[in-house]
Design a protein around this motif. Structure first.
Motif, PDB file in Angstrom:
ATOM      1  N   LEU A  23       0.791  -1.231   0.000  1.00 32.38           N
ATOM      2  CA  LEU A  23       0.000   0.000   0.000  1.00 32.38           C
ATOM      3  C   LEU A  23       0.823   1.281   0.000  1.00 32.38           C
ATOM      4  N   TYR A  24       2.112   1.189   0.259  1.00 31.58           N
ATOM      5  CA  TYR A  24       2.930   2.407   0.223  1.00 31.58           C
ATOM      6  C   TYR A  24       2.846   3.021  -1.163  1.00 31.58           C
ATOM      7  N   SER A  26       4.733   5.585  -2.200  1.00 32.13           N
ATOM      8  CA  SER A  26       6.111   5.839  -2.592  1.00 32.13           C
ATOM      9  C   SER A  26       7.004   4.748  -2.016  1.00 32.13           C
ATOM     10  N   GLU A  27       7.557   3.911  -2.874  1.00 28.83           N
ATOM     11  CA  GLU A  27       8.386   2.792  -2.404  1.00 28.83           C
ATOM     12  C   GLU A  27       9.552   3.235  -1.520  1.00 28.83           C
ATOM     13  N   PRO A  28      10.239   4.334  -1.818  1.00 27.64           N
ATOM     14  CA  PRO A  28      11.350   4.743  -0.936  1.00 27.64           C
ATOM     15  C   PRO A  28      10.916   5.042   0.502  1.00 27.64           C
ATOM     16  N   VAL A  29       9.674   5.396   0.715  1.00 28.04           N
ATOM     17  CA  VAL A  29       9.195   5.718   2.064  1.00 28.04           C
ATOM     18  C   VAL A  29       9.185   4.463   2.946  1.00 28.04           C
ATOM     19  N   ARG A 143       3.163   3.800   7.713  1.00 32.42           N
ATOM     20  CA  ARG A 143       2.669   4.060   6.356  1.00 32.42           C
ATOM     21  C   ARG A 143       1.689   5.235   6.365  1.00 32.42           C
ATOM     22  N   ARG A 144       0.766   5.219   7.275  1.00 31.82           N
ATOM     23  CA  ARG A 144      -0.249   6.267   7.298  1.00 31.82           C
ATOM     24  C   ARG A 144       0.341   7.614   7.715  1.00 31.82           C
ATOM     25  N   LEU A 145       1.350   7.604   8.528  1.00 29.03           N
ATOM     26  CA  LEU A 145       1.948   8.849   9.007  1.00 29.03           C
ATOM     27  C   LEU A 145       2.909   9.441   7.997  1.00 29.03           C
ATOM     28  N   LEU A 146       3.734   8.621   7.363  1.00 30.21           N
ATOM     29  CA  LEU A 146       4.827   9.143   6.545  1.00 30.21           C
ATOM     30  C   LEU A 146       4.608   9.080   5.040  1.00 30.21           C
ATOM     31  N   ASP A 147       3.815   8.153   4.561  1.00 29.28           N
ATOM     32  CA  ASP A 147       3.764   7.918   3.124  1.00 29.28           C
ATOM     33  C   ASP A 147       3.221   9.108   2.342  1.00 29.28           C
ATOM     34  N   GLU A 148       2.202   9.730   2.830  1.00 28.45           N
ATOM     35  CA  GLU A 148       1.621  10.850   2.078  1.00 28.45           C
ATOM     36  C   GLU A 148       2.273  12.178   2.419  1.00 28.45           C
ATOM     37  N   GLY A 149       3.049  12.221   3.528  1.00 30.49           N
ATOM     38  CA  GLY A 149       3.622  13.480   3.958  1.00 30.49           C
ATOM     39  C   GLY A 149       4.978  13.789   3.373  1.00 30.49           C
ATOM     40  N   ILE A 150       5.513  12.892   2.581  1.00 33.05           N
ATOM     41  CA  ILE A 150       6.865  13.115   2.030  1.00 33.05           C
ATOM     42  C   ILE A 150       6.781  13.410   0.552  1.00 33.05           C
TER      43      ILE A 150
END
Length: 150
Positions: A23-24, A26-29, A143-150
């Motif tokens: 579900l990520y 962005s794979e690098p995240v 995932r929920r905290l960082l994936d969309e914020g980067i």
């Protein structure tokens, strides 16, 4: 009875682990950490695979596996497809290994000393299921905290 319950829980949570990694956006995240988050989702995934392949696959199922725990936390940028394949392999090893156990064997002492005191195989398997769920929750939150914020 307990063996089937554990098998169901391990399969549920390992399949959820595959889903979370998939579900990520962005794979690098998957490999990112910040602000007091000590481990990336990728490292936690590697740790769970190493943990289960060691303590269930190798010790109980007699599957060949040599763990490198340090690498579980130091590896970076393992491709998502590789992580997913490792989880899938773990599911196969786990199901085979649990399928070899009998209810009587659950009451026996776990083959190696992991904690300060000896435990039954039953106790240790329940611990491993809880350990998987704990880190799975961390990965979901990561995932929920960082994936969309980067």
């Amino acid at each position: 009875m307990l063996i089937e319950t554990l098998r169901t829980l391990f399969n549920r949570d390992l399949n959820k682990l595959k889903q979370e990694i998939g579900l990520y956006i962005s794979e690098p995240v998957i490999w990112h950490y910040e602000k007091g988050i000590a481990n990336s989702a990728g490292n936690l995934c590697l740790h769970l695979v190493g943990n289960l392949k060691t303590y269930i696959g190798a010790e109980l199922g007699q599957h060949s596996y040599v763990r490198n725990r340090e690498l579980e936390f130091s590896a970076k940028d393992v491709p998502r497809a590789d992580l997913l394949q490792r989880v899938e392999e773990t599911i196969v090893v786990l199901n085979d290994s649990l399928g070899k156990l009998t209810e009587d064997e659950l009451q026996k002492e776990y083959p190696i000393l992991v904690f300060a005191e000896k435990t039954s195989t039953e106790y240790f398997l329940v611990h491993l299921a809880a350990h998987l769920a704990y880190h799975l929750g961390q990965i979901n939150y990561h995932r929920r905290l960082l994936d969309e914020g980067i």
